[in-house]
Design a protein around this motif. Structure first.
Motif, PDB file in Angstrom:
ATOM      1  N   SER A  64      -3.909   1.740 -35.389  1.00 20.53           N
ATOM      2  CA  SER A  64      -3.018   2.266 -36.431  1.00 20.53           C
ATOM      3  C   SER A  64      -3.216   3.755 -36.681  1.00 20.53           C
ATOM      4  O   SER A  64      -2.971   4.246 -37.760  1.00 20.53           O
ATOM      5  CB  SER A  64      -3.189   1.525 -37.762  1.00 20.53           C
ATOM      6  OG  SER A  64      -2.930   0.177 -37.601  1.00 20.53           O
TER       7      SER A  64
ATOM      8  N   LYS B 116      15.807   1.660 -43.192  1.00 22.51           N
ATOM      9  CA  LYS B 116      15.203   0.432 -43.711  1.00 22.51           C
ATOM     10  C   LYS B 116      13.752   0.661 -44.093  1.00 22.51           C
ATOM     11  O   LYS B 116      13.266   0.108 -45.068  1.00 22.51           O
ATOM     12  CB  LYS B 116      15.263  -0.684 -42.664  1.00 22.51           C
ATOM     13  CG  LYS B 116      16.602  -1.339 -42.571  1.00 22.51           C
ATOM     14  CD  LYS B 116      16.907  -2.209 -43.801  1.00 22.51           C
ATOM     15  CE  LYS B 116      18.383  -2.488 -43.843  1.00 22.51           C
ATOM     16  NZ  LYS B 116      18.966  -2.538 -45.146  1.00 22.51           N
ATOM     17  N   PHE B 117      13.041   1.412 -43.296  1.00 21.36           N
ATOM     18  CA  PHE B 117      11.607   1.575 -43.527  1.00 21.36           C
ATOM     19  C   PHE B 117      11.277   2.864 -44.265  1.00 21.36           C
ATOM     20  O   PHE B 117      10.117   3.224 -44.389  1.00 21.36           O
ATOM     21  CB  PHE B 117      10.845   1.530 -42.197  1.00 21.36           C
ATOM     22  CG  PHE B 117      10.870   0.186 -41.534  1.00 21.36           C
ATOM     23  CD1 PHE B 117      10.560  -0.957 -42.253  1.00 21.36           C
ATOM     24  CD2 PHE B 117      11.203   0.054 -40.197  1.00 21.36           C
ATOM     25  CE1 PHE B 117      10.575  -2.210 -41.650  1.00 21.36           C
ATOM     26  CE2 PHE B 117      11.217  -1.186 -39.585  1.00 21.36           C
ATOM     27  CZ  PHE B 117      10.906  -2.317 -40.312  1.00 21.36           C
TER      28      PHE B 117
ATOM     29  N   ILE C 270      11.597   6.065 -43.480  1.00 27.65           N
ATOM     30  CA  ILE C 270      10.899   7.081 -42.687  1.00 27.65           C
ATOM     31  C   ILE C 270      11.804   8.308 -42.652  1.00 27.65           C
ATOM     32  O   ILE C 270      13.001   8.186 -42.403  1.00 27.65           O
ATOM     33  CB  ILE C 270      10.660   6.590 -41.239  1.00 27.65           C
ATOM     34  CG1 ILE C 270       9.991   5.217 -41.253  1.00 27.65           C
ATOM     35  CG2 ILE C 270       9.832   7.591 -40.449  1.00 27.65           C
ATOM     36  CD1 ILE C 270       9.968   4.531 -39.903  1.00 27.65           C
TER      37      ILE C 270
ATOM     38  N   ILE D 112       6.005   4.673 -36.280  1.00 27.82           N
ATOM     39  CA  ILE D 112       5.846   4.183 -37.659  1.00 27.82           C
ATOM     40  C   ILE D 112       6.653   2.893 -37.841  1.00 27.82           C
ATOM     41  O   ILE D 112       6.185   1.927 -38.453  1.00 27.82           O
ATOM     42  CB  ILE D 112       6.315   5.249 -38.682  1.00 27.82           C
ATOM     43  CG1 ILE D 112       5.482   6.536 -38.551  1.00 27.82           C
ATOM     44  CG2 ILE D 112       6.209   4.711 -40.112  1.00 27.82           C
ATOM     45  CD1 ILE D 112       4.040   6.409 -38.942  1.00 27.82           C
TER      46      ILE D 112
ATOM     47  N   LEU E  36       4.715   0.017 -36.427  1.00 29.84           N
ATOM     48  CA  LEU E  36       3.629  -0.426 -37.312  1.00 29.84           C
ATOM     49  C   LEU E  36       4.176  -1.304 -38.434  1.00 29.84           C
ATOM     50  O   LEU E  36       3.603  -2.335 -38.784  1.00 29.84           O
ATOM     51  CB  LEU E  36       2.911   0.792 -37.902  1.00 29.84           C
ATOM     52  CG  LEU E  36       2.037   1.574 -36.928  1.00 29.84           C
ATOM     53  CD1 LEU E  36       1.667   2.929 -37.508  1.00 29.84           C
ATOM     54  CD2 LEU E  36       0.785   0.778 -36.606  1.00 29.84           C
ATOM     55  N   LYS E  37       5.311  -0.885 -38.987  1.00 25.20           N
ATOM     56  CA  LYS E  37       5.875  -1.645 -40.095  1.00 25.20           C
ATOM     57  C   LYS E  37       6.438  -2.984 -39.622  1.00 25.20           C
ATOM     58  O   LYS E  37       6.390  -3.973 -40.345  1.00 25.20           O
ATOM     59  CB  LYS E  37       6.950  -0.826 -40.807  1.00 25.20           C
ATOM     60  CG  LYS E  37       6.355   0.452 -41.410  1.00 25.20           C
ATOM     61  CD  LYS E  37       7.181   0.988 -42.548  1.00 25.20           C
ATOM     62  CE  LYS E  37       6.485   2.195 -43.162  1.00 25.20           C
ATOM     63  NZ  LYS E  37       6.888   2.449 -44.522  1.00 25.20           N
TER      64      LYS E  37
ATOM     65  N   LYS F 140       3.589  -5.363 -39.212  1.00 26.77           N
ATOM     66  CA  LYS F 140       3.149  -5.867 -40.511  1.00 26.77           C
ATOM     67  C   LYS F 140       4.079  -6.981 -41.005  1.00 26.77           C
ATOM     68  O   LYS F 140       3.633  -8.018 -41.478  1.00 26.77           O
ATOM     69  CB  LYS F 140       3.109  -4.743 -41.534  1.00 26.77           C
ATOM     70  CG  LYS F 140       2.902  -5.289 -42.928  1.00 26.77           C
ATOM     71  CD  LYS F 140       2.534  -4.254 -43.934  1.00 26.77           C
ATOM     72  CE  LYS F 140       2.664  -4.792 -45.350  1.00 26.77           C
ATOM     73  NZ  LYS F 140       2.011  -6.059 -45.587  1.00 26.77           N
TER      74      LYS F 140
ATOM     75  N   LYS G 182       3.511 -10.111 -39.116  1.00 26.76           N
ATOM     76  CA  LYS G 182       2.248 -10.737 -39.509  1.00 26.76           C
ATOM     77  C   LYS G 182       2.371 -11.460 -40.842  1.00 26.76           C
ATOM     78  O   LYS G 182       1.713 -12.469 -41.068  1.00 26.76           O
ATOM     79  CB  LYS G 182       1.142  -9.694 -39.598  1.00 26.76           C
ATOM     80  CG  LYS G 182       0.527  -9.377 -38.268  1.00 26.76           C
ATOM     81  CD  LYS G 182      -0.729  -8.564 -38.450  1.00 26.76           C
ATOM     82  CE  LYS G 182      -1.377  -8.332 -37.108  1.00 26.76           C
ATOM     83  NZ  LYS G 182      -2.399  -7.291 -37.192  1.00 26.76           N
TER      84      LYS G 182
ATOM     85  N   TYR H 235      -2.060   4.706 -40.446  1.00 29.27           N
ATOM     86  CA  TYR H 235      -1.205   3.765 -41.164  1.00 29.27           C
ATOM     87  C   TYR H 235      -2.100   2.703 -41.806  1.00 29.27           C
ATOM     88  O   TYR H 235      -2.968   2.151 -41.139  1.00 29.27           O
ATOM     89  CB  TYR H 235      -0.245   3.120 -40.178  1.00 29.27           C
ATOM     90  CG  TYR H 235       0.549   1.981 -40.747  1.00 29.27           C
ATOM     91  CD1 TYR H 235       1.725   2.216 -41.443  1.00 29.27           C
ATOM     92  CD2 TYR H 235       0.119   0.660 -40.602  1.00 29.27           C
ATOM     93  CE1 TYR H 235       2.456   1.170 -41.972  1.00 29.27           C
ATOM     94  CE2 TYR H 235       0.846  -0.395 -41.129  1.00 29.27           C
ATOM     95  CZ  TYR H 235       2.021  -0.133 -41.809  1.00 29.27           C
ATOM     96  OH  TYR H 235       2.738  -1.173 -42.336  1.00 29.27           O
TER      97      TYR H 235
ATOM     98  N   GLU I 246       1.436  -0.034 -49.119  1.00 29.56           N
ATOM     99  CA  GLU I 246       1.492   0.402 -47.729  1.00 29.56           C
ATOM    100  C   GLU I 246       1.479   1.937 -47.692  1.00 29.56           C
ATOM    101  O   GLU I 246       2.261   2.573 -48.391  1.00 29.56           O
ATOM    102  CB  GLU I 246       2.791  -0.127 -47.144  1.00 29.56           C
ATOM    103  CG  GLU I 246       2.914   0.004 -45.673  1.00 29.56           C
ATOM    104  CD  GLU I 246       4.277  -0.504 -45.203  1.00 29.56           C
ATOM    105  OE1 GLU I 246       5.271  -0.312 -45.929  1.00 29.56           O
ATOM    106  OE2 GLU I 246       4.332  -1.088 -44.123  1.00 29.56           O
TER     107      GLU I 246
ATOM    108  N   TYR J 239      14.583  -3.548 -50.476  1.00 27.74           N
ATOM    109  CA  TYR J 239      15.916  -3.972 -50.059  1.00 27.74           C
ATOM    110  C   TYR J 239      15.933  -5.484 -49.911  1.00 27.74           C
ATOM    111  O   TYR J 239      14.954  -6.094 -49.506  1.00 27.74           O
ATOM    112  CB  TYR J 239      16.283  -3.337 -48.710  1.00 27.74           C
ATOM    113  CG  TYR J 239      16.538  -1.858 -48.783  1.00 27.74           C
ATOM    114  CD1 TYR J 239      17.441  -1.333 -49.703  1.00 27.74           C
ATOM    115  CD2 TYR J 239      15.887  -0.981 -47.934  1.00 27.74           C
ATOM    116  CE1 TYR J 239      17.684   0.026 -49.763  1.00 27.74           C
ATOM    117  CE2 TYR J 239      16.117   0.388 -47.995  1.00 27.74           C
ATOM    118  CZ  TYR J 239      17.019   0.882 -48.904  1.00 27.74           C
ATOM    119  OH  TYR J 239      17.254   2.217 -48.965  1.00 27.74           O
TER     120      TYR J 239
END
Lengths: 208, 638
Positions: A53, A166-167, A169, A186, A189-190, A193, A196, B38, B104, B422
C-alpha cells in the motif's frame, strides 16, 4: 486422486501464501497518438510501483518517447506536442528502460488490454520480448465491487473519470500518463478494500 | 526524478506549514523523495513505544487519530495538511503515541534524512518546529498545547468539549471587516450585511481606533439621533478594547463580562498601538464553550463552503455521544440529531443552489428517502434521495430535467464531502431515474403498485418513506395523495408489501442463538439492521399505508399512531415502538464506538444483559410478523 482433479479449477497463478499487500504491482498508463494498434504510437509511458500500500514517488517511471507519427486530433487530450522536448529517448531505449522497471511484477492499468497491446506492438517492432506479466484491470475489478441488484443498472464501461468521481480522487493530472497511473493505483487500493469488506480475498481471486 | 506525481505532492504541501516556507525548487526536490501510503480505516501507522520509522507523515486525505495508553482516548486528530510523528524523530526516541487511521486515509511519508537539512538551513522552518515542540517538552499532552503544532488558528472541533476550557486557547475570526473613519453609516450597514458580521472595526493606518456594532447602528441611527449618512468617526464606540491574541476561553469570557461588550479586538501585542489581527465575538466564545444544538445551527448558517460543514457534522456526532452517555430518551435524541442532520443537508442544498447559474425554473422538493426519510438516521450512512419538480410543458421538459440533474449532482457531491457515502444502488437525485417531474413520479409509483414484482416492492419500500427536506410541500402532498389512491385501487399490492416485509432474515436460529454473518469483513457479527430493525420498519410501513396515514414516516411514531388507531393491538404496537427505539440506540452506540454505521455488532463485545435485552425485542418482532401475515393474507384480499 485423479477423480478429484476433475473438480479442480484452473491452476492458481500464485502461491496461496502470497498476500495482496506484499505483491509488487506496477501500475501503468500510456498516452498514444490514437487507438489503432498498428499505426498509432506511444508518446508517453507512466508507471509506478505499488507494494504494501505504498507508492514511492522516486521509484516511478515517466518517459516521453521520440516518435515520428503524430496525430493532431489526439493532442487535445494528452497535450503532448510533437516538439515538446524534455530528454526524449528513442522508442527502443524507452522500452528497454520500461522492461527493466516492470520486471516480473503484476501489471495494473485501466482497460489494461489497450495499454499492454500498445506496448507489445512497440516491443515487437523493436525485436524485444513481449510482456507476459500477469495483468489486472481496474475497469473490470471495479465492476466486482458493485452490488448485484436488479434495481441498479451497471454500465458496460466505467471510465477512469467515473472511478475518480466515485472514490473522490482528484482529477488534476488526468491525461498525463503518470497522473492517470496514480489515479488508477489509488482506485485499485480502494477497490481491494471494498472487495475485502465483502469477502476475504487473496491475490489469486483478483484474477478470477 | 521530477515527475507528475512529485508535482502533485508539492502542489499539495505548499499550502501547509512548514512546507510553505520552502523555496518551490526545494519543495519539488523534497516531493520527489516521499512515499505515498494508503491506510484503511483503523489501520495502524505506528504503535506506542515502537521504534521510530525513518519518515514522518503528512495527512493528504482522511484523518489520523493519535492515542495513548490503550485507553482509547484520542489525544489529537490530524487531518488534511497536518504533520505527525515528527517529534520522536527529532528527539530520537520511540513513539509515545499510537497513530491509527480514523477513516480511510492517504499519507505522505517524508524521510527525515531528506527533510532535516532544510529544517537546519531554513530559519522559518526551524522556528516553526521549535515553537511547535518547545512548548511541548514538559508535558506534551496538556490540552493547552494540543493545537500548537498547527499554529494558533486551527482549532480542532473535537476538543471544544474538553474539560479544561479555562486553559484552552480561543479561536477567533481572522477575517476582520474594517473600514475607514470617513465611511458612512449606510455603507457600513451594507458592508455588514454583505459580510454577514455583527461588527466592523474602524481603522486608521491599520491601527484600530473604534468599533461599530449592530447595537451602535440601532441605538444611534435607527432611533433617528443621527442621520444615515453620518460618518463612522461620529458614531463608533471608542476607544476599542484590545487584547492580545493568545487568550483562553475563560479570559475572553471574563473580558467581555468586565466591560459589558460583545466584541473584543485582538491586536498583535494586545495594545491598540499595533495592528489588529482578529475579532472575537460572543458567538465565538459560545461556540468554544460547547456543543449545543442552537450553537451548531448558528455555525451551520455561517458556513460558507461545504468544507466548513464537515467539522460541524463531527460536533453533531459528539453531541449525540453526549446525549447517549446521559441516557436521554431516544425519541428526543433522534429528533434533535435528525433536525441537525437535516440542517446540514439543507445548507448543502442552499449552497448548491447558489452555485447554479440561475434560480430553479419551477418549484421542486428535495426528498430524503429510506432511513433519512424516516428520521432514523443518526450516523454517517449512505445517502438516499430524490427530486420531484412541478410539471412543465413539453417545450421546457428537457431543459428543466437538465437543470435539476445538474443541481442534484452538486448536492450529492456536497453531501458526499460532508460524510454521506454515495448510495451503492445509485438511489440518488443525480440519477435520472430519481429526478422526475410530479407526473412522471405519479406514473412511476403507479407502475410499481400495479406491477408489484420483487424489485417494484423493494423500490416502493425505499421510496414510500420519503420526507421533505427542502422545497415545496404542496408537490409532495399531491404525490402522497396519488400514492394512496393507487394503493386503494390495487389492494393486492399489500400482499406483496407484506411478503416483502416478511422476507427479512430471522434474528435467531433454532436454539435461539443469534444468527451471524457467514462471510466477508463482518463474518461472525450480528447484522442488527437487516435482522432486527428492518422487519419492524417494513411492517410499520405496510400497516400505516393500510390506514392511509400521511406524513408520518418515523417507525417508532408509526407504531404509536397504530396503537392509537387499533386499541386492541395497542400493547403489541407500543412494545414494537419501544423495541425499535432500543434497537436504534443499540445501533447508534455501536456505530459511534467504531466510527461506522453500526450495522454489524460483534456479539462477544456485548454484556450478558445487553444480549438479553436484544433477544427480548426479537420476540416482539416475531409477534408483529405473525400479525401482518394473518391480516394481509391473500384470502382476505381477494
Amino acid at each position: 486422486m485423479s477423480i478429484f482433479s476433475f473438480w479442480k479449477k484452473e491452476e492458481d497463478l500464485f502461491d496461496e501464501n502470497i498476500t495482496i499487500e506484499e505483491t509488487r504491482f506496477v501500475v501503468l498508463d500510456t498516452e498514444t497518438t490514437g487507438f489503432d494498434y498498428d499505426n498509432d504510437r506511444i508518446l508517453c509511458i507512466g508507471a509506478l510501483v505499488l507494494q504494501n500500500s505504498v507508492i514511492s514517488v522516486q521509484n516511478s517511471f515517466e518517459v516521453y518517447l521520440q516518435q515520428d507519427h503524430y496525430d493532431k486530433s489526439t493532442a487535445q487530450i494528452h497535450g503532448i506536442l510533437k516538439d515538446f522536448i524534455i530528454k526524449r529517448p528513442s522508442e527502443l531505449e524507452a522500452l528497454q528502460q520500461f522492461l527493466d522497471f516492470v520486471g516480473d511484477s503484476v501489471i495494473i492499468a485501466h482497460h489494461t488490454i489497450f495499454d499492454v497491446t500498445m506496448i507489445n506492438k512497440a516491443l515487437e517492432r523493436n525485436n524485444l520480448p513481449q510482456l507476459t506479466n500477469p495483468r489486472l484491470d481496474t475497469a473490470h475489478l471495479y465492476k466486482k465491487t458493485l452490488i448485484k441488484s436488479h434495481l441498479f443498472e451497471r454500465k458496460d464501461h466505467y471510465t477512469l473519470d467515473d472511478l475518480a468521481d466515485k472514490f473522490d480522487i482528484s482529477k488534476k493530472d488526468r491525461h498525463t500518463a503518470l497522473g492517470d497511473a496514480y489515479i488508477t493505483a489509488i482506485a485499485f487500493l480502494k477497490i481491494v478494500k471494498k472487495l475485502k469488506d465483502k469477502k476475504e480475498i487473496n491475490l489469486n481471486q483478483l484474477f478470477k | 526524478m521530477k515527475n507528475t506525481i512529485s508535482h502533485r505532492v508539492a502542489d499539495f504541501l505548499k499550502n501547509f506549514p512548514p512546507f510553505n516556507f520552502l523555496h518551490p525548487k526545494d519543495l519539488e526536490k523534497l516531493s520527489e523523495q516521499i512515499s505515498i501510503l494508503y491506510k484503511d480505516k483503523d489501520a495502524v501507522v505506528f504503535t506506542e513505544n515502537e521504534k521510530t520509522h525513518d519518515s514522518f507523515y503528512v495527512v493528504h486525505k482522511g484523518a489520523i487519530a493519535l492515542k495513548k495508553n490503550q485507553k482509547n482516548d484520542t489525544l489529537d486528530m490530524c487531518d488534511e495538511g497536518d504533520i505527525f510523528g515528527l517529534r520522536p524523530l527529532l528527539a530520537q526516541e520511540n513513539y509515545i503515541m499510537e497513530a491509527r487511521a480514523h477513516e480511510e486515509s492517504i499519507l505522505y511519508a517524508i524521510p527525515i534524512a531528506v527533510f532535516k537539512p532544510y529544517a537546519l538551513e531554513n530559519r522559518n522552518i526551524g522556528n516553526f518546529l521549535i515553537e511547535s515542540y518547545a512548548s511541548n517538552t514538559r508535558n506534551p499532552y496538556s490540552d493547552i498545547h494540543k493545537d500548537k503544532l498547527y499554529g494558533d488558528d486551527i482549532h480542532d472541533p473535537l476538543q471544544s468539549n474538553s474539560h479544561s476550557l479555562d486553559l484552552q486557547p480561543i479561536k477567533y475570526s481572522k477575517k476582520i471587516v474594517t473600514c475607514s473613519p470617513s465611511t458612512t453609516a449606510r455603507d457600513i450597514a451594507k458592508l455588514m450585511t454583505k459580510k454577514k458580521v455583527g461588527a466592523v472595526l474602524i481603522v486608521d493606518e491599520m491601527l484600530p481606533i473604534g468599533i461599530i456594532t449592530d447595537k451602535d447602528l440601532r441605538n444611534k441611527i435607527v432611533t433617528g439621533d443621527f442621520p444615515i449618512l453620518t460618518t463612522a468617526e461620529t458614531i463608533m464606540t471608542k476607544p476599542v478594547i484590545t487584547y492580545p491574541k493568545k487568550m483562553t476561553v475563560t479570559e475572553a469570557q471574563m473580558a467581555m463580562m468586565k466591560s459589558n461588550i460583545s466584541y473584543l479586538c485582538l491586536t498583535k501585542d494586545g495594545t491598540k498601538n499595533t495592528k489588529a489581527v482578529g475579532i472575537l465575538s460572543k458567538h465565538d466564545v459560545m461556540v468554544a464553550l460547547g456543543n449545543n444544538p442552537a450553537v451548531l445551527i448558528k455555525a451551520l448558517k455561517r458556513a460558507k463552503k461545504v468544507k466548513d460543514i464537515k467539522p460541524i457534522r463531527a460536533r453533531i456526532m459528539q453531541l449525540l455521544q453526549g446525549y447517549l452517555d446521559q441516557n436521554i430518551p431516544m425519541t428526543l435524541i433522534s429528533k434533535i440529531i435528525t433536525e441537525l442532520n437535516e440542517a446540514c443537508t439543507t445548507r448543502v442544498i442552499e449552497m448548491s443552489l447558489d452555485k447554479m447559474s440561475s434560480p430553479p425554473p419551477v418549484k421542486f422538493a428535495w426528498l430524503a428517502l429510506g432511513s433519512q426519510g424516516r428520521s432514523e438516521q443518526m450516523l454517517h450512512t449512505d445517502q438516499d434521495n430524490a427530486i420531484v419538480y412541478e410539471n412543465v410543458t413539453d417545450v421546457f421538459r428537457e431543459e428543466t430535467k437538465i437543470y435539476f440533474q445538474k443541481f442534484a449532482s452538486l448536492v450529492n457531491k456536497g453531501l458526499f464531502e460532508i460524510g454521506y457515502d454515495y448510495c451503492p444502488a445509485e438511489m440518488m437525485a443525480s440519477n435520472p431515474k430519481w429526478c422526475l417531474s410530479l407526473n412522471e413520479w405519479k406514473e412511476q409509483v403507479h407502475y410499481w403498485i400495479t406491477n408489484p414484482g420483487k424489485n417494484e416492492v423493494l423500490l416502493s419500500f425505499i421510496f414510500f418513506d420519503y420526507n421533505l427536506t427542502y422545497g415545496d410541500s404542496e408537490i409532495v402532498n399531491q404525490l402522497s395523495d396519488s400514492i394512496f389512491e393507487s394503493i386503494k385501487a390495487n389492494p393486492i399490492f399489500y400482499v406483496h408489501l407484506v411478503s416483502g416485509a416478511l422476507q427479512s432474515p430471522s434474528p435467531t436460529g433454532f436454539f435461539r442463538q443469534f444468527l451471524v454473518e457467514q462471510d466477508g469483513a463482518n463474518k461472525d457479527n450480528f447484522d442488527i439492521k437487516r435482522r432486527a430493525l428492518m422487519p419492524l420498519t417494513d411492517a410499520a410501513r405496510v400497516l400505516i399505508l393500510s390506514h392511509s396515514v400521511k406524513s408520518i414516516s418515523n417507525t417508532a411514531e408509526r407504531f404509536e399512531k397504530l396503537a392509537e388507531l387499533e386499541p386492541n393491538n395497542r400493547e403489541l404496537y407500543l412494545s414494537c415502538s419501544y423495541s425499535f427505539k432500543a434497537l436504534l440506540k443499540f445501533r447508534t452506540k455501536q456505530g459511534l464506538l467504531h466510527n461506522d454505521s453500526g450495522q454489524f455488532i460483534a456479539l462477544e463485545s456485548l454484556s450478558k444483559m445487553e444480549k438479553i435485552k436484544l433477544k427480548r425485542t426479537f420476540k416482539t418482532i416475531k409477534e408483529l410478523q405473525e400479525l401482518i401475515s394473518v391480516r394481509f393474507n391473500i384470502a382476505n384480499v381477494v
